[in-house]
Design a protein around this motif. Sequence first.
Motif, PDB file in Angstrom:
ATOM      1  N   TRP A   1     -24.819  72.001  96.714  1.00  0.00           N
ATOM      2  CA  TRP A   1     -25.877  71.500  97.588  1.00  0.00           C
ATOM      3  C   TRP A   1     -25.913  69.971  97.543  1.00  0.00           C
ATOM      4  O   TRP A   1     -25.915  69.372  96.463  1.00  0.00           O
ATOM      5  CB  TRP A   1     -27.227  72.051  97.160  1.00  0.00           C
ATOM      6  CG  TRP A   1     -27.411  73.501  97.534  1.00  0.00           C
ATOM      7  CD1 TRP A   1     -26.705  74.212  98.447  1.00  0.00           C
ATOM      8  CD2 TRP A   1     -28.376  74.397  96.978  1.00  0.00           C
ATOM      9  NE1 TRP A   1     -27.164  75.503  98.516  1.00  0.00           N
ATOM     10  CE2 TRP A   1     -28.193  75.646  97.624  1.00  0.00           C
ATOM     11  CE3 TRP A   1     -29.366  74.274  96.012  1.00  0.00           C
ATOM     12  CZ2 TRP A   1     -28.971  76.764  97.328  1.00  0.00           C
ATOM     13  CZ3 TRP A   1     -30.150  75.386  95.719  1.00  0.00           C
ATOM     14  CH2 TRP A   1     -29.958  76.612  96.370  1.00  0.00           C
TER      15      TRP A   1
ATOM     16  N   THR B   1     -26.295  73.592  92.176  1.00  0.00           N
ATOM     17  CA  THR B   1     -26.833  72.235  91.976  1.00  0.00           C
ATOM     18  C   THR B   1     -26.235  71.539  90.758  1.00  0.00           C
ATOM     19  O   THR B   1     -26.402  70.319  90.618  1.00  0.00           O
ATOM     20  CB  THR B   1     -28.365  72.278  91.808  1.00  0.00           C
ATOM     21  OG1 THR B   1     -28.701  73.157  90.721  1.00  0.00           O
ATOM     22  CG2 THR B   1     -29.034  72.776  93.072  1.00  0.00           C
TER      23      THR B   1
ATOM     24  N   PRO C   1     -30.129  68.681  95.886  1.00  0.00           N
ATOM     25  CA  PRO C   1     -30.641  69.747  95.024  1.00  0.00           C
ATOM     26  C   PRO C   1     -32.163  69.827  95.079  1.00  0.00           C
ATOM     27  O   PRO C   1     -32.853  68.796  95.053  1.00  0.00           O
ATOM     28  CB  PRO C   1     -30.166  69.336  93.632  1.00  0.00           C
ATOM     29  CG  PRO C   1     -29.010  68.417  93.875  1.00  0.00           C
ATOM     30  CD  PRO C   1     -29.346  67.696  95.137  1.00  0.00           C
TER      31      PRO C   1
END
Length: 694
Positions: free
Chosen positions: A431, A408, A434
Motif C-alpha cells: 500500500w 504495509t 498505509p
Amino acid sequence: MPRFDSVFTDALDQERSFHDACRTALDAMIDGAQEQVVVGEDVSASGADAEVLGYRLRTQAKEYQELPEGPLFFGRLDFGPDSEAAGDHAGQKYHIGRRRITAHPSSPPLVVDWRAPVARAFYQAGPHDPHGVAIRRRFGWSYASRGDSADLTSIEDEHLGAGETRESGIVAGEIERPRIGPMRDIAATIQPEQDHLVREDLATTFCVQGAPGTGKTAVGLHRAAYLLYTYPQRIQRGGMLILGPNRTFLSYISEVLPALGETSVRQSTLDDEIARHPVTAHDSEHAAVTKHDLRLSEVLRRALYARVSPEPARSIAVADGSYRWRVSADELAQIVRDVRAEEPPYAVGRDRVRTRIVRRMQQQAERRAGPCTNLWVQKVSRARPVTTVLDAVWPAVRPEEILADLLTRPDLLAVAAEGVLDAGEQRAILWAKPPRSHTSARWSAADLVLLDELAGLIERPAGYGHIVIDEAQDLSPMQCRVIARRSPFGSLTVLGDLAQGTTPWAAREWPLLLAHLGKPEAVITPLTTGFRVPAAVAELANRLLGHLDVDVPPSRSLRRDGEASVAPADDTAAAAVAAVNAALEHAGSIGVIAADADAQGLHDALTAAGITASGPDTLGARVTVVPASAAKGLEYDHVVVVEPAAIVEAEPRGLNRLYVALTRAVSRLHIVHARPLPFALGPEEAQHAQSRSA
C-alpha cells in the motif's frame, strides 16, 4: 404447418378444454396449500416438529402463490401400446409442463413436471429411438401469453413410432422470437445434448465449453432446477448457489428459476459472496494481477502461520487449590509442533493447543485425585495462565489484521514472499499510504479475495450442496479457491467460453482452472451448436477465434435467418443513430455496444435524436446503450457495435471483448466504424460480412 381442418380444430378445442381443467386444478392446489398453512398452525406436535411442518407448508404455499402466469403445459407424450418399449407407460398420455398439477394428491397428475423421469422422453425421443413414444405433441402459444386457453394457437404432432422426423416450427419460433426483458426459461425447447447435461447426477461435476448462443447459461439454470426437484433434501442441507459475473447479469436471469417453480436459490456474484467490506480502493493492473495469482495463497499462509511460535519462552502453571499443574516449555513446544504438523484450520489449531495443554494438566490431576469433572476442565481452560501462553504461542487473529500488516510492512512481506514473489511484485502490492490500523484500511476488490483466503485458512466456511458458475473463464486462480472452499464435498456446474475471457487472468485452458476449483476430475463438454445466434453472426465472430490465443471449436448455428453487416462512417454517432432508427422498424430489443469511454456520448446522441435509451441495468428497455465491459451474458435482437478498434484498444484482451460484443446479437448485427477495423476483421472479412444477409 398446422392443418386447419375439422380434426385439427377438434384437437385444439379439446386441448383448450383440458387446459381449463388444469387451471381449475391449480387454483385448487393454491387454495389448498394456503388452507394447510392455517390448519397446520393448530397441529398437535412438539415445538420442533410443528416448526418444521409449518415451514414446509408455508414454503409450498409461497411457491404456488409466486408461480408466474403463463401456459400450464407445452408438450404431450403419447406412448404406444408396446409394453416392452414403453414399459409401465404403455398406452398412457402425459402432458408436460413446468410444474406438476393434479386434481387430488392421490390422483394421477394432469400435468407432469418437465423434470420427472417420464418427461425425459419428450427431449430425448427421436425416430431412430422413440423411447416407446408413438406421438410427441408440441403446443404453440401466443407471444407473452398469460395462460389463457384461447392463447393456445397451434399443435404439432411428430409420429415417432412411425419413424417420422420433422423440424418443429413451434420450437424454431420460440427460439427466434424477439427478446425484450429478462431471460426466459427454455423448458419447452431443451435439445437432447442440453438435456443430457441438465439431468446429470448430483455428484457429477462437469464443465461446459459453450460457444455463444448454445444455451450454456440456460443449461446451468435448468440443471439447478432439476437438482432441486430430484434431490430436494440433499440440496436443502447445503443449499444451491448460482454465481454470475455481475449484478446486471443476475437481473437478466432472475426470472428463470421462479418460472420453473424454484424460489429458494441464492443468486449472487463472487464479489458479493466475499464482501466483508465495501470496495473503496483500486489497484493498479500490476497489483491486481499479482494479488489474483495462485502464489499469493502461499504468501498468505506463511504470513498467517508466522504468528505461531513453536518455541515458547516459559512453561505454564495453573494453581488448583494447594496444587499447581504444570506443562513444561519443552512439552508445550511439542504440542505446538504436533498441531502445526496436522495442518488444521488456524482457529481449530488454536483450540487443539488449548485442549492438549488442559489434557496434560488433567492427567496430572487425575493421577493425584481421580477423575475430573467437566466443570474442572472448563475452569482450567479459561484460566489466565493458559490463555496468556496460548496467546503467545498461537494467538487469535483476524484476516484484516494479517493482510494489513503484510501490505504495509515491507519487512514482513519480504519474509512471507521470499522465493515466491520478486521485488517488483512485492512493491506492486504494498500500500502506498498505509492506514493507521487495519480498522481504517481501504480495501480493493482483490484485497477482499485475499481476505477470504485468510478467513478460509483460519476457519473453513460452510459449503453449498451445489454451485453453478457462469462465465467461469474469467475467474482468477485465487477466485477459484474462494469457490473451492465453499464446495469441498459438493459438486459444480462450470459454464463458460474461453474465447470470451476478458480479465487479465482469464483462463486459456479448462483443466488448470478446474484444478484450482478443486475438481480436476471434471469432464469438459463442448456445446458448439447455436440456437440463438444466427449463422451470419456466428460466422463473422468465428473469424476472431484464430487470434484469441485459446483452443476452442468454432460454433455453428442452426439458424439461417438474421444478418451481419459492416458500414464505414465519417460520424459514428450519427451512423449509430441511423442504425438504431432502422432497427426500430423491426420487433425486438436493440443494444448499442461501444467502448466504455464512448458509451455516454452515444447515449447523448440517441437522446438528442429523440430516441429513449437506457443503460444495461434497465431490463425490458427497447434501446439500451451498453459499455463493452458490461455486455457479457446479455443478448439483444439487434446489436449495433460502434468502433470495434476502440473496443479492442481499451484493454489488454480487447479482441476477446470484441468477440463478446459481436455475439450479443440474436437477429441482426450492424458494425459501424470510422477507424480501420481490427486486423481480424480486415477489409476482406468486412466485405464478406457486408454481403451476407438473410
